[in-house]
Design an enzyme around this catalytic site. Structure first.
Site: not given
Ligand code: NAP
Length: 322
Positions: A227, A231
């Protein structure tokens, strides 16, 4: 005085010294006087001979330029495409950009309850919204999805590369398929989407690409080699695209959140989360809406480009390598 556009050509190659793309035109006033003018690329795709406008003199660092400003500037609704937009941070971004007046395309793997909820919330703000089934890890699926958005809305002004997954494990236990899956979605996904959308943005005269990186990409995190690598990869990707695409009016920015209150963060083992909160100067998680408001600011502030912006409640000041 009214000027009429006699002829023009849109230049898609950045012309020195402006490091920019624009159109060159010839305009004529009512008495038949002609002038050579520059036309901003934001009018690309909307120029036509015979259109009326004003000629204004604009001061630039290269001297004073004569510019043609079309009179009948058509009011357009801008469009944002948010990958992984069904839930979590992506859903909050879709809603915030809807509040800013954008039509929204939510791209996600499948139309499920989360997607339905997000789409309804976006529509309730009085803007148009559509869902596109898209797997960002597949070039074919991305091309199909982007074409679908273009045929529905005719334009994409903002792309948010937000879709992301985790497959956490210590290095010795990390399976090659866990490494590959995370790289394919988090990094290759952003490549496929940026490539497909930027082609269109170049023709349209500009746009904004926001890559959702992570603080983990800047400081690392135990159990997240795959991961963190993706990033960090998004950081170099952002800097490079910002340099390549600036002449075409496309800005590229990365946002690096700390742990955000979504399903992804809540899946992290409690002990790791507790340790993280101990090290953070502010002992809470970032809210998805806080990330979304930063995305909106980046989209609206045209001076922000080619930078990684952390949003982590000050984690960076807790230790050099948090
Ligand atoms: P999340 O709640 O797991 O949501 C991720 C979304 O991406 C889900 O709707 C998922 O669909 C979709 N997805 C997964 N694989 C995909 C693909 N191959 N094609 C299209 N869509 C896909 O995650 P989040 O926390 O909102 O994270 C969003 C972004 O922020 C990510 O890039 C993550 O790395 C980044 N981020 C998150 C955090 C954190 O602490 N949460 C911190 C820093 C950065 P499904 O529901 O169908 O799986």
């Amino acid at each position: 005085m009214v000027w009429r556009l006699i002829t023009y050509t849109e230049l898609y190659t950045p012309v020195p010294p402006y490091k920019s793309t624009y159109a060159i035109g010839v305009v004529e006033d009512e008495s038949g006087r002609r002038a050579v003018v520059r036309i901003d690329r934001r009018y690309f795709g909307r120029l036509r001979t015979g259109m009326e406008g004003e000629v204004v003199e604009e001061w630039t660092v290269f001297g004073t330029l004569k510019k043609f400003v079309p009179r009948e500037e058509v009011r357009v609704t801008r469009v944002a495409l948010v990958t992984g937009g069904a839930r979590g941070i992506g859903s909050a971004i879709a809603l915030e950009l809807a509040r800013a007046g954008f039509s929204i395309a939510v791209a996600d793997l499948a139309y499920d309850q989360d997607a339905e909820k997000t789409l309804e919330a976006v529509k309730s703000l009085g803007v148009e919204a559509t869902f596109v089934a898209m797997d960002v890890s597949s070039a074919e699926s991305v091309e199909r999805g982007v074409s679908e958005v273009l045929s529905k809305f005719g334009r994409i002004d903002v792309l948010v590369n937000n879709a992301g997954i985790t497959r956490d494990a210590y290095l010795q236990r990390m399976r090659p398929e866990d490494w590959d899956a995370v790289v394919r979605v988090n990094l290759t996904g952003a490549f496929h989407c940026s490539k497909a959308v930027s082609q269109h943005m170049v023709r349209a005269g500009g746009g904004v690409i926001v890559n959702i990186s992570s603080i983990v990409g800047l400081v690392g995190n135990i159990g997240q080699a795959n991961y963190a690598a993706t990033k960090s990869g998004l950081v170099g990707f952002t800097y490079t695209l910002a340099k390549e695409l600036a002449p075409y009016g496309i800005r590229v920015v990365a946002i690096a959140p700390g742990f955000v209150k979504t399903r992804m963060a809540l899946a992290v083992p409690r002990s790791i989360l507790r340790d993280y909160l101990k090290r953070s100067p502010v002992s809470r998680l970032v809210e998805p809406e806080e990330v979304a408001r930063l995305v909106r600011h980046v989209v609206e502030n045209e001076a922000i480009n080619g930078i990684v912006i952390p949003i982590d409640l000050g984690l960076g000041i807790s230790s050099p390598k948090a």
